[in-house]
Design a protein around this motif. Structure first.
Motif, PDB file in Angstrom:
ATOM      1  N   TYR A 129       6.863 -13.536 -12.223  1.00 54.72           N
ATOM      2  CA  TYR A 129       5.399 -12.848 -11.934  1.00 54.72           C
ATOM      3  C   TYR A 129       5.306 -12.819 -10.365  1.00 54.72           C
ATOM      4  CZ  TYR A 129       4.486 -14.372 -16.450  1.00 54.72           C
ATOM      5  OH  TYR A 129       4.491 -14.460 -18.209  1.00 54.72           O
ATOM      6  N   ILE A 130       6.100 -13.273  -9.404  1.00 48.83           N
ATOM      7  CA  ILE A 130       5.988 -13.249  -8.077  1.00 48.83           C
ATOM      8  C   ILE A 130       6.512 -11.955  -7.646  1.00 48.83           C
ATOM      9  CG2 ILE A 130       6.650 -14.358  -5.553  1.00 48.83           C
ATOM     10  CD1 ILE A 130       6.794 -17.063  -7.152  1.00 48.83           C
ATOM     11  N   GLY A 131       7.572 -11.484  -7.954  1.00 47.23           N
ATOM     12  CA  GLY A 131       8.202 -10.293  -7.781  1.00 47.23           C
ATOM     13  C   GLY A 131       7.223  -9.280  -8.145  1.00 47.23           C
ATOM     14  N   ILE A 132       7.072  -9.207  -9.519  1.00 46.84           N
ATOM     15  CA  ILE A 132       6.211  -8.139 -10.113  1.00 46.84           C
ATOM     16  C   ILE A 132       4.500  -7.942  -9.341  1.00 46.84           C
ATOM     17  CG2 ILE A 132       4.912  -7.443 -12.148  1.00 46.84           C
ATOM     18  CD1 ILE A 132       7.453  -8.363 -13.792  1.00 46.84           C
ATOM     19  N   ALA A 133       4.105  -9.251  -8.850  1.00 41.28           N
ATOM     20  CA  ALA A 133       2.823  -9.133  -8.145  1.00 41.28           C
ATOM     21  C   ALA A 133       2.914  -8.476  -6.753  1.00 41.28           C
ATOM     22  CB  ALA A 133       2.278 -10.636  -7.922  1.00 41.28           C
ATOM     23  N   VAL A 134       4.178  -8.789  -6.194  1.00 40.31           N
ATOM     24  CA  VAL A 134       4.355  -8.080  -4.873  1.00 40.31           C
ATOM     25  C   VAL A 134       4.284  -6.545  -5.176  1.00 40.31           C
ATOM     26  CG1 VAL A 134       5.870  -7.946  -2.954  1.00 40.31           C
ATOM     27  CG2 VAL A 134       5.012 -10.220  -3.581  1.00 40.31           C
ATOM     28  N   THR A 135       5.047  -6.294  -5.813  1.00 41.30           N
ATOM     29  CA  THR A 135       5.532  -4.796  -6.473  1.00 41.30           C
ATOM     30  C   THR A 135       4.343  -4.240  -6.590  1.00 41.30           C
ATOM     31  OG1 THR A 135       7.708  -5.218  -6.802  1.00 41.30           O
ATOM     32  CG2 THR A 135       6.778  -3.234  -7.646  1.00 41.30           C
ATOM     33  N   ALA A 136       3.532  -4.737  -7.753  1.00 44.78           N
ATOM     34  CA  ALA A 136       2.220  -4.154  -8.116  1.00 44.78           C
ATOM     35  C   ALA A 136       1.419  -3.769  -7.017  1.00 44.78           C
ATOM     36  CB  ALA A 136       1.524  -4.937  -9.437  1.00 44.78           C
ATOM     37  N   LEU A 137       0.997  -4.869  -5.986  1.00 47.14           N
ATOM     38  CA  LEU A 137       0.236  -4.827  -4.928  1.00 47.14           C
ATOM     39  C   LEU A 137       0.510  -3.561  -4.156  1.00 47.14           C
ATOM     40  CD1 LEU A 137      -2.050  -5.899  -3.256  1.00 47.14           C
ATOM     41  CD2 LEU A 137      -0.318  -7.247  -1.980  1.00 47.14           C
ATOM     42  N   PHE A 138       1.945  -3.367  -3.660  1.00 49.48           N
ATOM     43  CA  PHE A 138       2.406  -2.335  -3.014  1.00 49.48           C
ATOM     44  C   PHE A 138       2.208  -1.173  -3.749  1.00 49.48           C
ATOM     45  CE2 PHE A 138       5.910   0.350  -1.509  1.00 49.48           C
ATOM     46  CZ  PHE A 138       5.285   0.576  -0.101  1.00 49.48           C
ATOM     47  N   ILE A 139       2.580  -0.837  -5.013  1.00 47.41           N
ATOM     48  CA  ILE A 139       2.322   0.246  -5.833  1.00 47.41           C
ATOM     49  C   ILE A 139       0.894   0.848  -5.814  1.00 47.41           C
ATOM     50  CG2 ILE A 139       3.130   1.430  -7.959  1.00 47.41           C
ATOM     51  CD1 ILE A 139       5.522   1.079  -6.257  1.00 47.41           C
ATOM     52  N   GLY A 140       0.143  -0.329  -6.255  1.00 48.83           N
ATOM     53  CA  GLY A 140      -1.404  -0.060  -6.389  1.00 48.83           C
ATOM     54  C   GLY A 140      -1.991   0.391  -5.091  1.00 48.83           C
ATOM     55  N   ARG A 141      -1.600  -0.028  -4.102  1.00 41.33           N
ATOM     56  CA  ARG A 141      -2.208   0.225  -2.871  1.00 41.33           C
ATOM     57  C   ARG A 141      -1.799   1.681  -2.562  1.00 41.33           C
ATOM     58  NH1 ARG A 141      -6.637   0.205   0.224  1.00 41.33           N
ATOM     59  NH2 ARG A 141      -5.970   1.071   2.239  1.00 41.33           N
ATOM     60  N   LEU A 142      -0.567   2.200  -2.922  1.00 41.55           N
ATOM     61  CA  LEU A 142       0.168   3.558  -2.549  1.00 41.55           C
ATOM     62  C   LEU A 142      -0.637   4.459  -3.512  1.00 41.55           C
ATOM     63  CD1 LEU A 142       3.976   3.261  -1.956  1.00 41.55           C
ATOM     64  CD2 LEU A 142       2.121   3.489  -0.153  1.00 41.55           C
ATOM     65  N   LEU A 143      -0.805   4.266  -4.562  1.00 44.36           N
ATOM     66  CA  LEU A 143      -1.639   5.059  -5.508  1.00 44.36           C
ATOM     67  C   LEU A 143      -3.015   5.266  -5.147  1.00 44.36           C
ATOM     68  CD1 LEU A 143      -0.128   3.710  -9.066  1.00 44.36           C
ATOM     69  CD2 LEU A 143       0.373   5.990  -7.786  1.00 44.36           C
ATOM     70  N   TYR A 144      -3.741   4.120  -4.802  1.00 49.92           N
ATOM     71  CA  TYR A 144      -4.975   4.375  -4.376  1.00 49.92           C
ATOM     72  C   TYR A 144      -5.020   5.304  -2.996  1.00 49.92           C
ATOM     73  CZ  TYR A 144      -9.326   2.859  -2.031  1.00 49.92           C
ATOM     74  OH  TYR A 144     -10.525   2.986  -1.276  1.00 49.92           O
ATOM     75  N   ARG A 145      -4.115   5.028  -2.237  1.00 50.54           N
ATOM     76  CA  ARG A 145      -4.199   5.975  -1.075  1.00 50.54           C
ATOM     77  C   ARG A 145      -3.830   7.487  -1.411  1.00 50.54           C
ATOM     78  NH1 ARG A 145      -6.585   5.397   3.292  1.00 50.54           N
ATOM     79  NH2 ARG A 145      -5.014   6.424   4.469  1.00 50.54           N
ATOM     80  N   MET A 146      -2.873   7.665  -2.267  1.00 48.38           N
ATOM     81  CA  MET A 146      -2.732   9.033  -2.921  1.00 48.38           C
ATOM     82  C   MET A 146      -3.824   9.678  -3.385  1.00 48.38           C
ATOM     83  SD  MET A 146       1.292   8.561  -4.295  1.00 48.38           S
ATOM     84  CE  MET A 146       1.021   9.897  -5.279  1.00 48.38           C
ATOM     85  N   VAL A 147      -4.712   8.777  -4.226  1.00 48.58           N
ATOM     86  CA  VAL A 147      -5.882   9.513  -4.768  1.00 48.58           C
ATOM     87  C   VAL A 147      -7.027   9.614  -3.709  1.00 48.58           C
ATOM     88  CG1 VAL A 147      -7.864   9.018  -6.255  1.00 48.58           C
ATOM     89  CG2 VAL A 147      -5.565   8.288  -6.973  1.00 48.58           C
ATOM     90  N   LEU A 148      -7.016   8.787  -2.673  1.00 47.60           N
ATOM     91  CA  LEU A 148      -7.958   9.240  -1.517  1.00 47.60           C
ATOM     92  C   LEU A 148      -7.341  10.462  -1.036  1.00 47.60           C
ATOM     93  CD1 LEU A 148      -8.921   5.881   0.146  1.00 47.60           C
ATOM     94  CD2 LEU A 148     -10.113   7.224  -1.524  1.00 47.60           C
ATOM     95  N   LEU A 149      -6.437  10.735  -0.636  1.00 49.42           N
ATOM     96  CA  LEU A 149      -5.688  11.779  -0.087  1.00 49.42           C
ATOM     97  C   LEU A 149      -5.864  12.994  -0.706  1.00 49.42           C
ATOM     98  CD1 LEU A 149      -2.485  10.567   1.758  1.00 49.42           C
ATOM     99  CD2 LEU A 149      -4.543  11.241   2.848  1.00 49.42           C
ATOM    100  N   TYR A 150      -5.622  12.996  -2.217  1.00 48.91           N
ATOM    101  CA  TYR A 150      -5.896  14.209  -2.969  1.00 48.91           C
ATOM    102  C   TYR A 150      -7.232  14.406  -3.056  1.00 48.91           C
ATOM    103  CZ  TYR A 150      -5.987  17.026  -7.374  1.00 48.91           C
ATOM    104  OH  TYR A 150      -6.005  17.970  -8.134  1.00 48.91           O
ATOM    105  N   ASP A 151      -8.324  13.485  -3.036  1.00 43.63           N
ATOM    106  CA  ASP A 151      -9.584  13.816  -3.197  1.00 43.63           C
ATOM    107  C   ASP A 151     -10.078  14.575  -1.806  1.00 43.63           C
ATOM    108  OD1 ASP A 151     -12.195  13.574  -4.323  1.00 43.63           O
ATOM    109  OD2 ASP A 151     -12.720  12.049  -2.941  1.00 43.63           O
ATOM    110  N   ALA A 152      -9.661  14.037  -0.648  1.00 47.93           N
ATOM    111  CA  ALA A 152      -9.936  14.465   0.806  1.00 47.93           C
ATOM    112  C   ALA A 152      -9.233  15.928   0.785  1.00 47.93           C
ATOM    113  CB  ALA A 152      -9.377  13.580   1.857  1.00 47.93           C
ATOM    114  N   ALA A 153      -8.206  16.224   0.229  1.00 46.60           N
ATOM    115  CA  ALA A 153      -7.545  17.552   0.334  1.00 46.60           C
ATOM    116  C   ALA A 153      -8.449  18.566  -0.662  1.00 46.60           C
ATOM    117  CB  ALA A 153      -6.285  17.490  -0.199  1.00 46.60           C
ATOM    118  N   GLY A 154      -8.935  17.911  -1.664  1.00 51.06           N
ATOM    119  CA  GLY A 154      -9.790  18.753  -2.502  1.00 51.06           C
ATOM    120  C   GLY A 154     -11.141  19.186  -2.008  1.00 51.06           C
TER     121      GLY A 154
END
Length: 188
Positions: free
Chosen positions: A101-126
């Protein structure tokens, strides 16, 4: 709306990201072979990426605070994960089983934040005017999470390398004098 001409690029990037996520999650599940070269490469990549980002981006006091917090929290989580890692020495080599759970939690936190930022950038570009690029948005939280992830893996890899060195020294100490490298050990 997505430009149809960009679909192959988007698909290729998505496939690479998905493969990277799959490999990262797979590295957090089950018994893993412990090799020094893999740990050194991982530590080098994280260090270089963090140094480049720290010196390329304009840093503000809030960004520095997030980076420092990420480094400290990542080191604490990495140390905690090492305490919950199982190590094994077998005739086939050296192995470790990370805490699931520790390694998956760290990875999920990082990937989740990157996906969130990508959605924000896509929305701003739109919503941007045609032909205009949206202004870059430097988020200190994203930097903090990146440095947390990097610090976690650097501390974790360092701990793995320390254990590997001790295990190899203990194995070589058990060999009888004059025994060839790789000979079966004897109890002393």
């Amino acid at each position: 709306m997505i430009d149809p001409n960009n679909l192959p690029k988007i698909a290729a990037i998505s496939a690479i990201v998905a493969f990277g996520v799959y490999r990262r999650v797979r590295r957090n599940i089950g018994r893993q072979t412990l090799t020094a070269a893999r740990q050194y490469v991982r530590m080098t990549i994280f260090t270089v990426v963090c140094l480049v980002l720290a010196f390329v981006q304009p840093l503000h006091p809030a960004g520095v605070a997030y980076i420092a917090s990420g480094l400290i929290l990542g080191a604490i989580v990495g140390w905690f994960a090492l305490r919950h890692t199982e190590f094994a020495v077998t005739p086939q080599g050296y192995f470790y089983t990370p805490h699931l759970y520790i390694g998956i939690a760290v990875t999920a936190l990082f990937i989740g934040r990157l996906l969130y930022r990508m959605v924000l950038l896509y929305d701003a570009a739109g919503t941007a005017a045609p032909g205009m690029r949206p202004a870059p948005d430097y988020s200190p939280l994203t930097l903090g999470i990146l440095f947390l992830t990097a610090s976690y893996y650097i501390v974790y890899c360092t701990g793995l390398l320390r254990w590997l060195r001790k295990a190899q020294q203990a194995a070589s100490a058990k060999l009888p004098p004059g025994a060839p490298e790789g000979a079966p050990s004897t109890t002393v």
